[in-house]
Design a protein around this motif. Structure first.
Motif, PDB file in Angstrom:
ATOM      1  N   GLN A  96       6.165   4.318 -59.855  1.00 41.94           N
ATOM      2  CA  GLN A  96       6.781   3.393 -58.804  1.00 41.94           C
ATOM      3  C   GLN A  96       8.087   3.947 -58.038  1.00 41.94           C
TER       4      GLN A  96
ATOM      5  N   ARG B  64       0.410  12.539 -53.574  1.00 44.22           N
ATOM      6  CA  ARG B  64       0.696  12.370 -52.079  1.00 44.22           C
ATOM      7  C   ARG B  64      -0.124  13.619 -51.115  1.00 44.22           C
TER       8      ARG B  64
ATOM      9  N   THR C 286      -0.838   5.643 -49.653  1.00 43.13           N
ATOM     10  CA  THR C 286      -0.464   7.354 -49.660  1.00 43.13           C
ATOM     11  C   THR C 286      -1.494   8.205 -49.688  1.00 43.13           C
TER      12      THR C 286
ATOM     13  N   TYR D 201       9.324   8.458 -51.664  1.00 44.89           N
ATOM     14  CA  TYR D 201       8.705   8.869 -50.487  1.00 44.89           C
ATOM     15  C   TYR D 201       9.351   8.344 -48.976  1.00 44.89           C
TER      16      TYR D 201
ATOM     17  N   PHE E 121       2.917  10.490 -58.495  1.00 44.68           N
ATOM     18  CA  PHE E 121       2.306   9.434 -57.537  1.00 44.68           C
ATOM     19  C   PHE E 121       1.777  10.490 -56.488  1.00 44.68           C
TER      20      PHE E 121
ATOM     21  N   ARG F 290       6.882   6.311 -55.268  1.00 48.44           N
ATOM     22  CA  ARG F 290       6.427   5.573 -54.176  1.00 48.44           C
ATOM     23  C   ARG F 290       7.757   5.162 -53.325  1.00 48.44           C
TER      24      ARG F 290
ATOM     25  N   LEU G 254      -0.271   0.827 -51.797  1.00 51.31           N
ATOM     26  CA  LEU G 254       0.236   2.088 -52.001  1.00 51.31           C
ATOM     27  C   LEU G 254       0.391   2.918 -50.833  1.00 51.31           C
TER      28      LEU G 254
END
Length: 383
Positions: free
Chosen positions: A185, A217, A268, A191, A215, A188, A266
């Motif tokens: 998290q 990307r 992403t 970013y 996470f 996230r 999300l």
């Protein structure tokens, strides 16, 4: 009596089978808050002038100060010329609200004993560590079923992270170079933080590197992330982004990939990401190629130690091999000490930092020294 015992065992077996078949539904029921976010009263917003709102801060003792024994590692925060702004992962797994309160003792204990101890502390050899507490979104926010509720919970959490970063810049940074480090998290939020507050500003020239782990990307065809930043492809490269997501050799990342892709909270990845278009940096070689890095490159993993009275365990070196494949980092089996929190399909998400702890320590120092030796070449370059 034996007949009743037999009936009881059969009943338990049936219940267990049904529970397994509906395990996702059962999990969602247990961790999802009862109210819609629109009817939810969030916990009070943090005041980052209050020391209690920081899980780690260089002006006080905390678990980010710890170092593993028998490793030669030192806590050098007092002498450091670079900072780390670290954003911790989800440590709230309950359904008692969409966002965690900053004074929740259970959440803070998991944060401090789990992530500050085993992740943030990896940077105390190079940098001062600033790690804000924030009204993190509960785990249910990441499930597709959460929908708009999840998106709103994550946005509230992000606003706290941004407020903490603004406070850090205004009151703590003093023009120093810095690293952004994060997990799950936290990544996230990182970013978005980089995209909104660093891109296109003078801060970009002070960002040594960003360790955005756990996470997935997507990257562009020219290998960039977040519009500008190159993916790090050399151990001493600066002004770039490091990212990986760890899987056991033979494991299947499809569920993880699709789970991230299909959850609108999300945003992403597209529903199907082209092979090789997810950022993967191998933390044993700090390269993006598919070459297999051997055990001799593995400086040491640390198992979890959640005992408040114990420090970081002694590192386990030469434990695994690692390589990037289709955007994920695959590893050979690191053994029983790193199995209890392994997720289905061989997903080592919970060990993204632990498995490479000593390599991260060494690399963070390498990148900061490289930046300090040549700061003008830091941003948007590939050495």
């Amino acid at each position: 009596m034996k007949r009743y015992l037999l009936y009881g065992l059969i009943s338990l077996a049936i219940i267990g089978t049904v529970a397994f078949g509906f395990r996702r539904e059962i999990l969602m029921y247990m961790i999802t808050p009862g109210d819609e976010f629109a009817a939810y009263q969030p916990p009070p917003a943090p005041d980052y002038a209050d020391p209690a709102t920081w899980a780690a801060h260089p002006d006080r003792a905390d678990n980010a100060d710890l170092v593993p024994p028998v490793s030669g590692a030192e806590n050098r925060q007092a002498l450091a010329k670079v900072d780390v702004f670290y954003i911790h992962p989800t440590t709230n797994y309950r359904g008692n609200g969409w966002n965690a309160a900053l004074d929740d003792p259970r959440v803070n204990q998991i944060t401090d004993q789990g992530t500050i101890k085993h992740q943030a502390s990896a940077f105390n050899g190079c940098c001062r560590i600033f790690a804000p507490r924030y009204r993190q979104a509960t785990l249910a926010a990441f499930m597709a079923e959460a929908g708009q509720n999840g998106r709103l919970a994550l946005e509230l959490a992000y606003q706290d992270v941004r407020a903490a970063f603004d406070y850090y810049l205004q009151h703590e940074n003093g023009g120093r170079p810095f690293i952004i480090a994060s997990h799950s998290q936290g990544t996230r939020h990182a970013y978005k933080l980089i995209s909104e507050t660093i891109n296109g500003t003078p801060l970009a020239d002070r960002l040594v590197a960003a360790y955005l782990v756990g996470f997935p990307r997507q990257i562009t065809d020219d290998g960039r992330m977040l519009g500008h930043w190159q993916v790090c492809d050399a151990p001493a490269q600066t002004g770039c982004i490091v990212s990986w997501n760890t899987m056991l050799e033979g494991g299947d990342p499809t569920q993880f990939r699709n789970g991230v892709a299909t959850n609108g909270a999300l945003d992403t990845l597209p529903r199907t990401a082209p092979d090789g278009q997810i950022a993967c940096v191998n933390p044993l070689s700090w390269r993006t190629d598919n070459a297999r890095a051997g055990r001799q490159s593995h400086l040491g993993a640390i198992p979890f130690s959640r005992d408040a009275d114990s420090g970081i365990p002694e590192p386990r070196p030469q434990l695994l091999e690692a390589w990037c494949e289709d955007g994920f980092l695959f590893v050979t089996d690191p053994g029983d000490e790193f199995r209890i929190l392994r997720m289905p399909e061989g997903n080592y998400h919970n060990y993204d930092y632990n498995l490479f702890y000593m390599n991260i320590r060494e690399n963070a120092l390498t990148r900061t020294n490289s930046f300090l030796a040549n700061p003008r070449k830091a941003a948007f370059t590939h050495e």
